[in-house]
Motif scaffolding. Structure first.
Motif, PDB file in Angstrom:
ATOM      1  N   UNK A 192      -4.784 -53.366  46.374  1.00  0.00           N
ATOM      2  CA  UNK A 192      -5.405 -54.445  46.062  1.00  0.00           C
ATOM      3  C   UNK A 192      -5.224 -54.684  44.326  1.00  0.00           C
ATOM      4  N   UNK A 193      -5.170 -55.850  43.877  1.00  0.00           N
ATOM      5  CA  UNK A 193      -5.121 -55.918  42.353  1.00  0.00           C
ATOM      6  C   UNK A 193      -5.920 -57.176  42.441  1.00  0.00           C
ATOM      7  N   UNK A 194      -6.700 -56.881  41.072  1.00  0.00           N
ATOM      8  CA  UNK A 194      -7.672 -57.940  40.701  1.00  0.00           C
ATOM      9  C   UNK A 194      -7.529 -57.968  39.199  1.00  0.00           C
ATOM     10  N   UNK A 195      -7.978 -59.038  38.567  1.00  0.00           N
ATOM     11  CA  UNK A 195      -8.032 -59.537  37.064  1.00  0.00           C
ATOM     12  C   UNK A 195      -9.158 -60.452  36.785  1.00  0.00           C
ATOM     13  N   UNK A 196      -9.843 -60.321  35.804  1.00  0.00           N
ATOM     14  CA  UNK A 196     -10.930 -61.428  35.384  1.00  0.00           C
ATOM     15  C   UNK A 196     -10.627 -61.862  34.359  1.00  0.00           C
ATOM     16  N   UNK A 197     -10.255 -62.998  34.211  1.00  0.00           N
ATOM     17  CA  UNK A 197      -9.873 -63.771  32.885  1.00  0.00           C
ATOM     18  C   UNK A 197     -10.773 -64.925  32.882  1.00  0.00           C
ATOM     19  N   UNK A 198     -11.165 -65.153  31.647  1.00  0.00           N
ATOM     20  CA  UNK A 198     -11.966 -66.540  31.353  1.00  0.00           C
ATOM     21  C   UNK A 198     -13.109 -66.766  32.500  1.00  0.00           C
ATOM     22  N   UNK A 199     -13.716 -65.891  33.019  1.00  0.00           N
ATOM     23  CA  UNK A 199     -14.642 -66.108  34.122  1.00  0.00           C
ATOM     24  C   UNK A 199     -14.399 -66.453  35.363  1.00  0.00           C
ATOM     25  N   UNK A 200     -12.882 -66.422  35.828  1.00  0.00           N
ATOM     26  CA  UNK A 200     -12.196 -66.442  36.927  1.00  0.00           C
ATOM     27  C   UNK A 200     -11.639 -64.999  37.256  1.00  0.00           C
ATOM     28  N   UNK A 201     -12.111 -64.683  38.541  1.00  0.00           N
ATOM     29  CA  UNK A 201     -11.715 -63.310  39.251  1.00  0.00           C
ATOM     30  C   UNK A 201     -10.577 -63.664  40.411  1.00  0.00           C
ATOM     31  N   UNK A 202      -9.270 -63.314  39.950  1.00  0.00           N
ATOM     32  CA  UNK A 202      -8.115 -63.548  40.759  1.00  0.00           C
ATOM     33  C   UNK A 202      -7.590 -62.305  41.561  1.00  0.00           C
ATOM     34  N   UNK A 203      -7.436 -62.147  42.868  1.00  0.00           N
ATOM     35  CA  UNK A 203      -7.382 -61.160  43.436  1.00  0.00           C
ATOM     36  C   UNK A 203      -6.102 -61.284  44.412  1.00  0.00           C
ATOM     37  N   UNK A 204      -5.328 -60.044  44.559  1.00  0.00           N
ATOM     38  CA  UNK A 204      -4.032 -60.237  45.664  1.00  0.00           C
ATOM     39  C   UNK A 204      -4.474 -58.998  46.445  1.00  0.00           C
ATOM     40  N   UNK A 248      -5.692 -64.349  46.640  1.00  0.00           N
ATOM     41  CA  UNK A 248      -4.354 -64.612  47.259  1.00  0.00           C
ATOM     42  C   UNK A 248      -4.029 -63.580  48.180  1.00  0.00           C
ATOM     43  N   UNK A 249      -3.379 -63.818  49.367  1.00  0.00           N
ATOM     44  CA  UNK A 249      -2.946 -62.995  50.196  1.00  0.00           C
ATOM     45  C   UNK A 249      -1.546 -62.771  50.429  1.00  0.00           C
ATOM     46  N   UNK A 250      -1.317 -61.371  50.692  1.00  0.00           N
ATOM     47  CA  UNK A 250       0.212 -60.978  50.800  1.00  0.00           C
ATOM     48  C   UNK A 250       0.437 -60.306  52.141  1.00  0.00           C
ATOM     49  N   UNK A 251       1.558 -60.195  52.596  1.00  0.00           N
ATOM     50  CA  UNK A 251       2.198 -59.606  53.805  1.00  0.00           C
ATOM     51  C   UNK A 251       1.525 -58.267  53.870  1.00  0.00           C
ATOM     52  N   UNK A 252       1.410 -57.722  55.175  1.00  0.00           N
ATOM     53  CA  UNK A 252       0.753 -56.359  55.358  1.00  0.00           C
ATOM     54  C   UNK A 252       1.813 -55.562  56.112  1.00  0.00           C
ATOM     55  N   UNK A 253       2.263 -54.317  55.682  1.00  0.00           N
ATOM     56  CA  UNK A 253       3.062 -53.371  56.427  1.00  0.00           C
ATOM     57  C   UNK A 253       2.210 -52.793  57.451  1.00  0.00           C
ATOM     58  N   UNK A 254       1.726 -53.370  58.197  1.00  0.00           N
ATOM     59  CA  UNK A 254       0.986 -52.994  59.449  1.00  0.00           C
ATOM     60  C   UNK A 254      -0.684 -52.902  59.043  1.00  0.00           C
ATOM     61  N   UNK A 255      -1.368 -53.089  59.951  1.00  0.00           N
ATOM     62  CA  UNK A 255      -2.784 -53.069  59.784  1.00  0.00           C
ATOM     63  C   UNK A 255      -3.472 -52.178  60.768  1.00  0.00           C
TER      64      UNK A 255
END
Length: 752
Positions: A356-368, A399-406
Motif C-alpha cells: 500500500x502507498x500513502x501520502x499526506x499533503x495539504x491535510x489530505x491523505x491519499x492512499x493506493x 484509490x483501489x488497484x487490481x489484486x494479484x490474488x487475495x
C-alpha cells in the motif's frame, strides 16, 4: 421511490475522478454487513454502480466490487450491458474507488453476483427504458412502439433507429423510472449473460500495463520494509539502527507504535526501514538489531495445540444443534464408525504480496491499495489520523488497484495503515512492501481444526445417532479477544447445516484459545468441515460395503428442503440469504453427486493401486462435488485426474466459473497433499514457497469442470469449488491403497 438516479457530470466527476458521459445513472446498492465472528462492520450506501453513456455511444461502467482475478470486473458490467442491450465492444469497465457512494464494496463471501444480481440488472434495465423513452419522444410514438437492440433503439414498425449516443442527452433529461416498474428480460432473451465475453482489462494484464498495488510510484516516495515481532503480541523492547542507516539509500528508521487488544486488523507494530528503493530498505532491515519482548504467545506450539483440539472434540461439547437424543443410545460397536480428522494452519499465498502507498499533503491523505475492503480501509485511515468521517470526508482519498490474488487475506487493511502511519511520521509518500517472508510469517491464517464424527449404521445402510463436533480458533477473536467459540455464521458452514436425514443428531463445538491472527480464507470453515464430513461418509460407505455415492444418497434421504433453523440450530445462517430462492435443496445435492460420479466414470473398474474418491459440499448458496483418481505405488501418491461439478444456479460468465473451479482443484490439491503452516515457540516456521509448498504445474493432472445448466437464483462461485476437493483426494487414496488418512497433509504419511 427509485434508488437509481440520474447523475450530473459534476457529481460523477467528484465521485469517480473521471469525466462522465451525456447520460449517467447511479444506483444505491443495498448495504451489507461483513460478519466478523461476533462483530460486524456495516457499510453505508448512497450511489453504487455508475453507468455512463457518452455522445459517441461509448458505455462506461464503474464496478463497485473489487477485482482479484475472479473476473467480477467483467461479470457485473456484463449483467448491466445485457439488460441495457449494449454492444459489448463499446463497453468499458473501471474499478470504483473506495467510497460509500458505491454501496458495499467488501468483496468476499462469493457474494458479488448472488447478492446483487437483480439490482444490477435493474440498473441496465432502467437505462434501457430511458433510452427507449427518449427515442419514442423523438419519433412522437408510444414507447411500446420502440425497442432497444444492440446499442440502438429501433422503431419496430418502420425500422428507423437511433444510436445510444444520439439519445444520451435526451435520456438524461427524463425522470428515472422506479426500479420495480421496469421490466427485466426473460432468461431466454439474454444475449450476454451465460455467454463468454472478452474480459475487461485482460489486454492490459497480459501486456503488463495493468496497475497493481506494488506498481504505484510517486515523486519523492520512500519504500518501507518492516521487521515485525516474530510472535503475535510481541513488542519492541529496544533497537539499534546504526548499521542499517549506513546502507546507501536508507533514509530513516521508524518504530511503529504498539497497538492494544483486540488485534482487529491493525498493524502488529515493529521497526520500519525507509529507503529510496526496495533493495536498500531490505538490506537496511537485515542490519537492524532489535530486542523483543515476545509476550505470552511464545509458548504456542502447533503440534501440542492440535493434540489439545483432538482431546476437546473427543469429549461432549457445547450444543449447536440437537435433534432427538444421541446420548441415551447404546451404540453397536460392530456397526458404529467413530473418527477424528485434523487440518493444520494454512496461509493464502496469493501471488502478489500485500502493499500500500500513502501520502499526506495539504491535510489530505491519499492512499493506493489492493484491498478487498476499501471502505473498511478508508474508515481505518480516518481513525488512524483522528479524523471525523462525516466532517472530514474530503480529507481521505482511497484509490483501489487490481489484486494479484487475495483469497481473503486482503480483506484486512493492516498494510494500508502501516503506510499511513509511516507517511505521517516521515512527511513523505511511503509505499509499504511485504516480502513473501513477511506475508507467510505475519499473515492472517486459516484456523487449524479438529472434527469428530460418530454414527451407527442402520439395517438399511443409512446412519443414525450422529454426533459431530468441531474445535478451532475463531475468526471473531481478532475483533474480541474474549471470544473462544466460533460464531453461528462459521458454525453454519458444512457443519451445523448437516443435511443428513436423521432423527437423532448432536452437533457441538468447544472453547479454545487463540494465538495467531485468524482470518477469512477461501471457503472459510467449509474446508475442514467438508473434509471431515466427506471422509466420514466414505468411511460409513466402507463399513456398510456400499459405494460412497450410494451412502450419500442414503444419508440425504428423500428430496426435501433442509432448514437447520427448524431442525435444532437456532442460529443457522444461510450465507446471508433467507428467501425461498436460496432454500437448501437435497435434490440439487444428489444431482451434482450423481453427475460427478457419472462424468468422471468412477464406477469403471480400475487397475490395482488406483482408486477414485468423491467429496461434496453445499456452500455460499451453490452445490459442488469433486472426484479425484489417484495411483498409490510403494507409498507414493500420484494424482491422475480431477473433476468438479458445480450447480451455482444461473451462470453469468461460464469461462470465469470454469477458471474458478480449476483454481479450486489446484488449491485443494495443495491443501490435501503437502501444504501446512506450523508454529514453534510462537513463531511461524515457514517462510516461502520452498517450505509452504503449493502445487506445481507438473504435479497437476488433467482437470475437468462440469457446469449444471440452471435458471435457479445465482449462487457463489469463487469459494464453493474448493471444499469438496480435499476429501475427494483423501478418499481416493483410501480406495487405491487401503490407507485411511485423517490428519492432513497427506505427506505426513505418504510420499507425494
Amino acid at each position: 421511490m427509485s434508488q437509481i438516479i440520474n447523475v450530473n457530470r459534476r457529481r460523477f466527476l467528484k465521485a469517480t475522478g473521471v469525466a462522465g458521459g451525456a447520460f449517467i445513472l447511479g444506483a444505491a446498492i443495498p448495504g451489507l454487513s461483513i460478519a466478523a465472528g461476533n462483530n460486524a462492520h456495516q457499510a453505508s450506501a448512497e450511489l453504487g454502480v455508475f453507468v455512463s453513456i457518452e455522445s459517441n455511444g461509448a458505455v462506461k461502467i464503474f464496478c463497485h466490487r473489487m477485482e482479484m482475478g475472479q473476473g467480477i470486473l467483467t461479470s457485473v458490467p456484463q449483467i448491466i450491458a445485457d439488460e441495457l442491450e449494449a454492444d459489448w465492444q463499446k463497453v468499458t469497465a473501471q474499478l470504483a474507488p473506495g467510497d460509500s457512494k458505491f454501496g458495499d464494496q467488501s468483496t468476499g463471501g462469493s457474494a458479488s453476483i448472488r447478492r446483487f444480481f437483480t439490482y444490477t440488472r435493474q440498473m441496465g434495465a432502467i437505462a434501457r427504458d430511458m433510452l427507449e423513452q427518449a427515442a419514442a419522444n423523438a419519433w412522437q410514438v408510444d414507447k411500446t412502439a420502440v425497442k432497444a437492440q444492440k446499442h440502438y433503439v429501433v422503431h419496430t414498425a418502420t425500422g428507423k433507429k437511433l444510436g445510444f449516443g444520439e439519445l444520451a442527452s435526451a435520456a438524461a433529461k427524463l425522470p428515472v423510472p422506479d426500479r420495480e416498474s421496469v421490466k427485466l428480460k426473460a432468461n431466454k432473451d439474454f444475449s450476454l449473460i451465460g455467454k463468454d465475453v472478452a474480459l475487461q482489462g485482460q489486454a492490459d494484464i497480459v501486456q503488463g500495463k495493468a496497475t497493481y498495488a506494488h506498481d504505484i510510484q510517486l515523486p519523492n516516495m520512500l519504500i518501507a520494509s518492516i521487521q515485525r515481532p516474530p510472535v503475535l503480541l510481541g513488542k519492541v523492547k529496544s533497537f539499534d539502527a546504526t548499521e542499517a542507516k549506513k546502507v546507501a539509500g536508507v533514509v530513516d528508521v521508524i518504530q511503529l507504535r504498539d497497538r492494544s487488544l483486540p488485534v482487529l486488523t491493525n498493524p502488529v507494530s515493529g521497526v520500519a526501514v525507509l529507503a529510496t528503493n526496495t533493495w536498500a530498505a531490505l538490506e537496511g532491515r537485515k542490519k537492524l538489531k532489535i530486542e523483543w519482548d515476545l509476550g505470552e504467545n511464545v509458548s504456542h506450539n502447533s503440534d501440542a495445540y492440535m493434540q489439545d483440539l483432538v482431546k476437546k472434540v473427543s469429549e461432549k461439547g457445547i450444543s449447536v444443534r440437537t435433534e432427538g437424543d444421541v446420548y441415551s443410545h447404546a451404540y453397536n460397536a460392530e456397526r458404529t464408525v467413530e473418527a477424528v480428522y485434523t487440518f493444520p494452519y494454512h496461509h493464502h499465498m496469493s501471488m502478489e504480496t500485500p502493499a500500500a502507498t500513502a501520502v499526506i499533503e495539504n491535510g489530505i491523505c491519499t492512499v493506493w491499495a489492493g484491498t478487498q475492503t476499501p471502505q473498511w480501509g478508508k474508515g481505518m485511515v480516518f481513525q488512524e489520523l483522528g479524523l471525523d468521517p462525516e466532517k472530514d470526508a474530503d480529507k481521505v482519498v482511497f484509490n483501489t488497484t487490481l489484486m494479484g490474488g487475495a483469497f481473503g487475506r486482503k480483506g484486512k487493511n493492516d498494510f494500508t495503515i502501516e503506510a499511513v502511519e509511516l507517511a505521517k511520521a516521515s512527511g513523505r509518500p511511503v509505499k509499504v512492501v511485504w516480502s513473501r517472508e513477511d506475508d507467510v510469517k505475519h499473515g492472517f491464517y486459516h484456523s487449524p481444526s479438529a472434527n469428530y464424527y460418530k454414527a451407527e449404521l442402520t439395517k438399511d445402510n443409512r446412519a443414525e445417532y450422529v454426533i459431530a463436533r468441531v474445535a478451532h480458533p475463531p475468526i471473531g477473536w481478532i475483533f474480541n479477544h474474549q471470544t473462544d467459540t466460533p460464531g453461528n455464521m462459521l458454525l453454519s458452514q458444512s457443519f451445523g447445516d448437516l443435511p443428513f436425514a436423521v432423527d437423532h443428531l448432536s452437533v457441538e463445538t468447544q472453547k479454545v484459545s487463540t494465538h495467531l491472527r485468524i482470518g477469512w480464507f477461501r471457503a472459510v470453515q467449509n474446508i475442514h468441515n467438508a473434509f471431515a464430513m466427506g471422509c466420514f461418509v466414505d468411511e460409513l460407505a466402507a463399513k456398510a460395503k456400499i459405494s460412497t455415492r450410494k451412502m450419500w444418497m442414503n444419508l440425504l434421504g428423500d428430496d426435501r428442503i433442509v432448514n437447520p433453523a427448524q431442525e435444532g440450530f437456532d442460529g443457522w445462517v444461510n450465507y446471508g440469504q433467507s428467501t425461498p430462492a436460496y432454500a437448501v435443496n437435497t435434490k440439487r445435492m444428489k444431482n451434482v453427486i450423481n453427475l460427478i460420479a457419472d462424468k468422471a466414470g468412477i464406477d469403471k473398474k480400475l487397475p490395482a493401486n488406483e482408486g477414485w474418491g468423491i467429496g461434496y459440499a453445499t456452500s455460499f448458496n451453490s452445490y459442488a462435488a469433486a472426484a479425484t483418481k489417484v495411483r498409490v505405488v510403494e507409498d507414493k501418491v500420484e494424482v491422475l485426474e480431477m473433476h468438479t461439478v458445480i450447480d451455482c444456479g444461473l451462470v453469468v460468465t461460464p469461462d470465469r466459473v470454469k477458471s474458478q473451479m480449476e483454481g479450486a482443484m489446484i488449491m485443494g490439491h495443495s491443501l490435501a497433499l503437502f501444504s501446512a503452516i506450523t508454529v514453534k515457540d510462537g513463531e511461524v516456521e515457514q517462510s516461502n514457497f520452498h517450505d509452504y509448498s503449493v502445487s506445481r504445474i507438473n504435479q497437476i493432472p488433467p482437470l475437468f469442470v462440469h457446469l449444471v445448466e440452471s435458471d435457479e437464483a445465482p449462487g457463489g462461485v469463487g469459494e464453493p469449488g474448493l471444499p469438496a476437493v480435499v476429501p475427494s483426494i483423501v478418499n481416493a487414496i483410501y480406495h487405491a491403497s487401503g490407507k485411511r488418512i485423517r490428519d492432513l497433509p497427506v505427506n505426513k504419511v505418504l510420499k507425494v
